[in-house]
Every structure is written in C-alpha cells, then in structure tokens.
Design an enzyme around this catalytic site. Sequence first.
Site, mmCIF file in Angstrom:
data_model
loop_
_atom_site.group_PDB
_atom_site.id
_atom_site.type_symbol
_atom_site.label_atom_id
_atom_site.label_comp_id
_atom_site.label_asym_id
_atom_site.label_seq_id
_atom_site.Cartn_x
_atom_site.Cartn_y
_atom_site.Cartn_z
ATOM 1 N N LYS A 111 0.831 -1.213 0.000
ATOM 2 C CA LYS A 111 0.000 0.000 0.000
ATOM 3 C C LYS A 111 0.863 1.260 0.000
ATOM 4 C CE LYS A 111 -4.280 -1.808 1.267
ATOM 5 N NZ LYS A 111 -5.313 -1.906 0.306
ATOM 6 N N LYS A 194 -4.391 -9.132 -7.557
ATOM 7 C CA LYS A 194 -5.591 -9.558 -6.836
ATOM 8 C C LYS A 194 -6.780 -8.654 -7.193
ATOM 9 C CE LYS A 194 -6.602 -8.654 -2.436
ATOM 10 N NZ LYS A 194 -6.964 -8.655 -1.017
ATOM 11 N N LYS A 197 -11.004 -4.177 -3.856
ATOM 12 C CA LYS A 197 -11.984 -3.088 -3.951
ATOM 13 C C LYS A 197 -11.322 -1.718 -4.058
ATOM 14 C CE LYS A 197 -13.405 -4.349 0.626
ATOM 15 N NZ LYS A 197 -12.185 -4.195 1.404
HETATM 16 N N1 AQP Z 1 -9.498 -11.102 -4.545
HETATM 17 C C1 AQP Z 1 -9.871 -11.764 -3.457
HETATM 18 N N2 AQP Z 1 -10.005 -13.102 -3.488
HETATM 19 C C2 AQP Z 1 -10.403 -13.783 -2.390
HETATM 20 N N3 AQP Z 1 -10.676 -13.198 -1.199
HETATM 21 C C3 AQP Z 1 -10.568 -11.856 -1.128
HETATM 22 N N4 AQP Z 1 -10.766 -10.980 -0.136
HETATM 23 C C4 AQP Z 1 -10.509 -9.729 -0.580
HETATM 24 N N5 AQP Z 1 -10.152 -9.757 -1.878
HETATM 25 C C5 AQP Z 1 -10.162 -11.071 -2.244
HETATM 26 C C6 AQP Z 1 -11.216 -11.343 1.193
HETATM 27 O O1 AQP Z 1 -12.316 -10.517 1.549
HETATM 28 C C7 AQP Z 1 -12.274 -10.242 2.937
HETATM 29 C C8 AQP Z 1 -12.350 -8.772 3.191
HETATM 30 O O2 AQP Z 1 -11.162 -8.169 2.980
HETATM 31 P P1 AQP Z 1 -10.746 -6.785 3.615
HETATM 32 O O3 AQP Z 1 -11.658 -5.742 3.163
HETATM 33 O O4 AQP Z 1 -10.616 -6.865 5.083
HETATM 34 O O5 AQP Z 1 -9.297 -6.634 3.090
HETATM 35 P P2 AQP Z 1 -8.566 -7.035 1.785
HETATM 36 O O6 AQP Z 1 -8.186 -8.476 1.819
HETATM 37 O O7 AQP Z 1 -7.426 -6.089 1.654
HETATM 38 O O8 AQP Z 1 -9.646 -6.824 0.638
HETATM 39 P P3 AQP Z 1 -9.558 -5.861 -0.601
HETATM 40 O O9 AQP Z 1 -10.829 -6.004 -1.365
HETATM 41 O O10 AQP Z 1 -8.305 -6.126 -1.352
HETATM 42 O O11 AQP Z 1 -9.543 -4.467 0.111
HETATM 43 P P4 AQP Z 1 -8.587 -3.221 -0.080
HETATM 44 O O12 AQP Z 1 -8.567 -2.985 -1.547
HETATM 45 O O13 AQP Z 1 -9.210 -2.148 0.694
HETATM 46 O O14 AQP Z 1 -7.238 -3.606 0.475
HETATM 47 C C9 AQP Z 1 -10.998 -10.893 3.481
HETATM 48 O O15 AQP Z 1 -11.302 -12.156 4.032
HETATM 49 C C10 AQP Z 1 -10.177 -10.995 2.255
HETATM 50 O O16 AQP Z 1 -9.141 -11.945 2.355
#
Ligand code: AQP
Length: 329
Positions: A111, A194, A197
Amino acid sequence: MERILSGIKPTGELTLGNYIGALRHFKDFQNRGDVYIFIADLHALTMPIEAETLRNNSRDIAAFYLASGLDPKRCTIFLQHTVPAHAELNAILQNYLYMGELKRMTQFKDKCSKMNDNQIGLGIFAYPVLMAADILLYDATIVPVGEDQVQHVEITRDLVHRFNSRYGEVLVLPRAEVTKVGARIMSLCDPSKKMSKSDPKGDIFLKDPLSVSRKKIMSAVTDSGSEVRFDPAAKPGISNLLTIYAALKDITPQEAEKRFAKFRYGDFKKAVAEAVEEELGPFKARYEKIIADRSYISVLRDGAKKASLVAAKTLRRVQKAVGLLSVDE
Ligand code: AQP
C-alpha cells in the site's frame, strides 16, 4: 466451542473476490461456533477515504452480511468503532509489536510503496496491532481470511506468545483459516493482480447489474492458446476463471477443468458468467430488499451491545495483567 471472527473493510465497493473469499462462507460458520462478524470501519480510515463514501460502504457491507445468510439471532454483527474496546486494547497492544516486524508486513509494503514518509499515516503502519486487538478481544480461535491477511493473523499469534510468556495465559491463540478454493481471486484485466476493492480495474462489483458482470467476464483477459486448462503460472487468466467457477460450484479447479476440457474460450466464459449470475442474482435481490428497509440499523445497534459485553471482559483481563489499576472495587 470455537469462536470465529471475521470482517471486511468498507474501503470500496465489494467485489466478487470479497464474496468468494469471505462473504459466501459466513453463514456456514454459524453451524461451527460462536460467530462475530464486524465492519472494519476504523481500518478503512488507514487510507484516504471520503466520509460519505465510508458511510455508504459501511451500510452496504451490513446489508451484504445479512444477504449472505448471517442470522443476527445466531451471530453478532457490528461496526468496529461502536465497540470502544477495540481502540482501548489497541493502545495497550501497540507496545508489544515492534517497528521491525510491522515494516515487514506485505500489505504495508504494497500500500505504501509509492508513498513517502510524509504521506504514510501511522494507522496503516500499525494496522496489524488494531487487527490483533479485533481478534483477541473476542478470544477468537478461528479467523477466516483470504491469503493476503494470513500474515496479519501470524503476527497476532506472535504477539500472543510474547504477551502470554510475560503475563501468563491471558490471550487466546487464534489460527487463520483460508478458503480452500478462491482465496485469491485475480483481476479480470490483469490476472497477476488480486481483485481488490481499492484497485477497481478488472473487478466485478457485487452491485454491478448482472448484464455488466456478464460483459466483464466475456471480455476478461485470457491466455494464448485455446485450451481450457488449470495452470495458474502458464494460463493465469483461464485459471482465474476456472477458480471462480469452481468456488461457486463447490468443486475443485481440476474438476472444473475436466468439465470444460472440450470448450472453446467463448463458451467457457459464457458458462462462468452464468454461474456468477445464478449465484449473485438471488444474493443481490436480498441485498436490495435489506438496504431499502434499513433493517440492518437495529442489527448493528444490538450487535454493538452484545460485542461490547464480551470485549469489555477481555479488555479488563488484559488491563489487570499489565498492571493498570482498577477503581471498580
Ligand atoms: N481477490 C480476493 N479473493 C479472495 N478473497 C478476497 N478478499 C478480498 N479480496 C479477495 C477477502 O475478503 C475479505 C475482506 O477483505 P478486507 O476488506 O478486510 O481486506 P482485503 O483483503 O485487503 O480486501 P480488498 O478487497 O483487497 O480491500 P482493499 O482494496 O481495501 O485492500 C478478506 O477475508 C479478504 O481476504
């Protein structure tokens, strides 16, 4: 009895990755133990976000939680900031994790790689401390996460060992549980990244109309050749679509590969799009109803009360262990 804790950060619109890696499994946890599911709104502040966006994303996640089949009578659903013990335990635990280990966290490095020290907030650096507080407050034994968050559960385990070896058996040791199929759904535009969001290129959003998600799948990046084969190194695009299909059908990617062995890319993509529609159609309908009737508000209010009772007990245990003088008695 297992204590299961999971959450999602309201940093953006939820994606198919969030659904497959997290949301889809939540309701089954209710058959396995005592479940705490929260909206990680304090974590969302660790990267710049507009206030209105954060509020809307939080509402959406609450509605998506309920649409996923979580039953407020069988689990506790709450907003992180409504349980002050998260911030209070964070203030104590930050003294038991060290700069060197926090600097090595992949999420922090990813990040902040393009930011300089004057742009990086303390919150994103200390993210694992707050996450440890989230987990430890509920004596969670199981923390379901996607692959990216495993490292944060591991550092929580290190913290527990460190803390307990100094103060006795105060904190409960959690373990990460990673989704078997679909722990890392990749971007449809660039399958080396990956689906995230906060990096919306190549995402399928849960709020996309079904016709839009179909179009996105039909135009997903594929690989050279014409064979539908599961080989993430050589065929990352096709393998990602096979993983999406397999996860939604509760089969392995290898079984999915067999099903599509004789298909051309176009027909295979159509089948994946149909599987996504079949699953997301009813889910989205439930979400629309919940977001309209605002039933999530009382669920979050009750959840805050229930979670606060449990969290306050753990906080008191930790305060006592480290020597913070109680004035209650
Ligand atoms: N691409 C993915 N494939 C499988 N699992 C995913 N998760 C997120 N992206 C994928 C799972 O969703 C849950 C919520 O995640 P989070 O919001 O706590 O953090 P994250 O993993 O960092 O998700 P994002 O979407 O990538 O968020 P940002 O962009 O804000 O960093 C978790 O169980 C995560 O593993």
